[in-house]
Design an enzyme around this catalytic site. Sequence first.
Site, PDB file in Angstrom:
ATOM      1  N   HIS A  52       0.803  -1.360  -0.002  1.00 48.11           N
ATOM      2  CA  HIS A  52      -0.064   0.170  -0.028  1.00 48.11           C
ATOM      3  C   HIS A  52       0.852   1.194   0.070  1.00 48.11           C
ATOM      4  CE1 HIS A  52      -3.687  -2.190   1.591  1.00 48.11           C
ATOM      5  NE2 HIS A  52      -3.335  -2.687   0.577  1.00 48.11           N
ATOM      6  N   GLU A  54       1.210   3.529   2.179  1.00 42.19           N
ATOM      7  CA  GLU A  54       2.080   3.878   3.394  1.00 42.19           C
ATOM      8  C   GLU A  54       3.297   3.201   3.567  1.00 42.19           C
ATOM      9  OE1 GLU A  54      -2.521   4.066   4.498  1.00 42.19           O
ATOM     10  OE2 GLU A  54      -1.239   3.134   2.842  1.00 42.19           O
ATOM     11  N   CYS A  86      -1.418  -1.833   7.489  1.00 42.42           N
ATOM     12  CA  CYS A  86      -0.586  -0.575   7.328  1.00 42.42           C
ATOM     13  C   CYS A  86      -0.308   0.018   8.644  1.00 42.42           C
ATOM     14  CB  CYS A  86      -1.050   0.641   6.537  1.00 42.42           C
ATOM     15  SG  CYS A  86      -0.859  -0.142   4.657  1.00 42.42           S
ATOM     16  N   ALA A 156     -20.518  11.039 -27.354  1.00 41.68           N
ATOM     17  CA  ALA A 156     -19.860  12.323 -28.132  1.00 41.68           C
ATOM     18  C   ALA A 156     -21.121  12.659 -29.053  1.00 41.68           C
ATOM     19  CB  ALA A 156     -18.741  11.985 -28.672  1.00 41.68           C
ATOM     20  N   SER A 170     -20.516   8.584 -38.585  1.00 44.36           N
ATOM     21  CA  SER A 170     -20.300   9.205 -36.976  1.00 44.36           C
ATOM     22  C   SER A 170     -18.710   9.378 -36.780  1.00 44.36           C
ATOM     23  CB  SER A 170     -20.769   8.168 -35.853  1.00 44.36           C
ATOM     24  OG  SER A 170     -20.004   6.695 -36.247  1.00 44.36           O
ATOM     25  N   TRP A 172     -15.581  11.616 -37.754  1.00 42.30           N
ATOM     26  CA  TRP A 172     -15.750  12.084 -36.431  1.00 42.30           C
ATOM     27  C   TRP A 172     -16.367  13.447 -36.205  1.00 42.30           C
ATOM     28  CZ3 TRP A 172     -14.262   8.283 -33.571  1.00 42.30           C
ATOM     29  CH2 TRP A 172     -12.990   7.140 -34.175  1.00 42.30           C
ATOM     30  N   SER A 225     -27.417 -10.136 -27.036  1.00 45.62           N
ATOM     31  CA  SER A 225     -28.652 -11.173 -26.731  1.00 45.62           C
ATOM     32  C   SER A 225     -28.358 -12.436 -27.448  1.00 45.62           C
ATOM     33  CB  SER A 225     -29.858 -10.399 -27.089  1.00 45.62           C
ATOM     34  OG  SER A 225     -29.836  -9.278 -26.073  1.00 45.62           O
ATOM     35  N   GLU A 297     -19.627   2.713 -23.732  1.00 43.15           N
ATOM     36  CA  GLU A 297     -19.327   3.482 -25.051  1.00 43.15           C
ATOM     37  C   GLU A 297     -20.298   3.022 -26.238  1.00 43.15           C
ATOM     38  OE1 GLU A 297     -15.298   3.838 -26.115  1.00 43.15           O
ATOM     39  OE2 GLU A 297     -14.931   4.778 -24.397  1.00 43.15           O
ATOM     40  N   GLY A 299     -24.057   2.745 -28.335  1.00 43.63           N
ATOM     41  CA  GLY A 299     -24.912   3.563 -29.066  1.00 43.63           C
ATOM     42  C   GLY A 299     -26.451   3.884 -28.397  1.00 43.63           C
TER      43      GLY A 299
END
Length: 367
Positions: A52, A54, A86, A156, A170, A172, A225, A297, A299
Amino acid sequence: MDKTHKAFMKRALDLARRGEGRTSPNPLVGAVIVKAGRVVGEGYHQKAGTPHAEIHALNAAGENAKGATLYTNLEPCCHWGRTPPCTEAILQAEVAQVYVAEVDPNPSVAGKGIRQLQKAEIRVHVGLCAEEAAQLNEVHRKYIQTGKPFVILKTAMSLDGKIATASGESQWITSEASRQRGHEIRDTVDAILVGSGTVIRDDPALTTRLQNKKGHDATRIVLDSHGRTSTNARIFNPESRADVIVAVTPNAPVQNISALEKAGAEVITVPEAHDKVCFKRLMEILGEREITRVLIEGGGEINASAVAAGVVDKVMCFVAPKLIGGRSAPGPIGGEGVSSLSEVPLLQRFNITPIADSDDFLIEGYL
């Protein structure tokens, strides 16, 4: 003096951020050790199962840790997990006082580490930069309290709310700078999720491509699916070692599942909801696999299903100052939509940030 303490805590927070995308299912933690106003040791948690923050800081400080002050954004652990506690290392090093930004939401800790240090007569100060520390570990908090991943929906669009033209073009809509920011986001997550429609239509690699450093490729998850995803899709690119998971419903044909598995995918069967993969159950399964942060991300249909299922925690929407128009041009949220404005989910605590070196801007908020 308060400004000095805050500066050291902010350094601990900056160090913690270096672990983004690498520490799951553990939190992001940084630590700084200061003696006589000088930093004598620092470190951050780099990966689950490794020391960790620490411990890294104490090792760097050595004998200088005795009588020093430790700054850390999260309460030191006091239990055995993948690594030793720790708090014992802090006590052995004879640190004089500890500044903690946030109490650990993990029930195994949740104040116990602080009390153990106080019992040993170490002065502990809690709450410095608490708000910033809480935001930094919002993913950990949700995961440790619910067992489910923190879900970010990223999209976007044009100024008039289109993610593609009526003909489906799409690439860009937003600028190269916005797309690079998107890859920076990918670099911080455990998994990227899309629908089979996105794979069939756009054939994305779903890898992280950064300009200045090697990126971390997250697990690729496809909601499919009926197992329609092509075994020639770029997500099966052998150049990336990231796992591919295809989530299907019980209605998926056996031959489709077999073909996907031969291509290298892990196929998981998830109960259906309205003839689609049940988002809520899928998130439970991902949480059981210690996937703590998921980036959607997809549609419009996948986005709509995720919002309707109530699994989305945060929205990140890149907007380009363009007007695409078109009655049939798709928007970022498809589906049936709501019938009344009173049912509309509202973004809270949102920010609008210009994207450097472009005309785009980013809208971020929480659902």
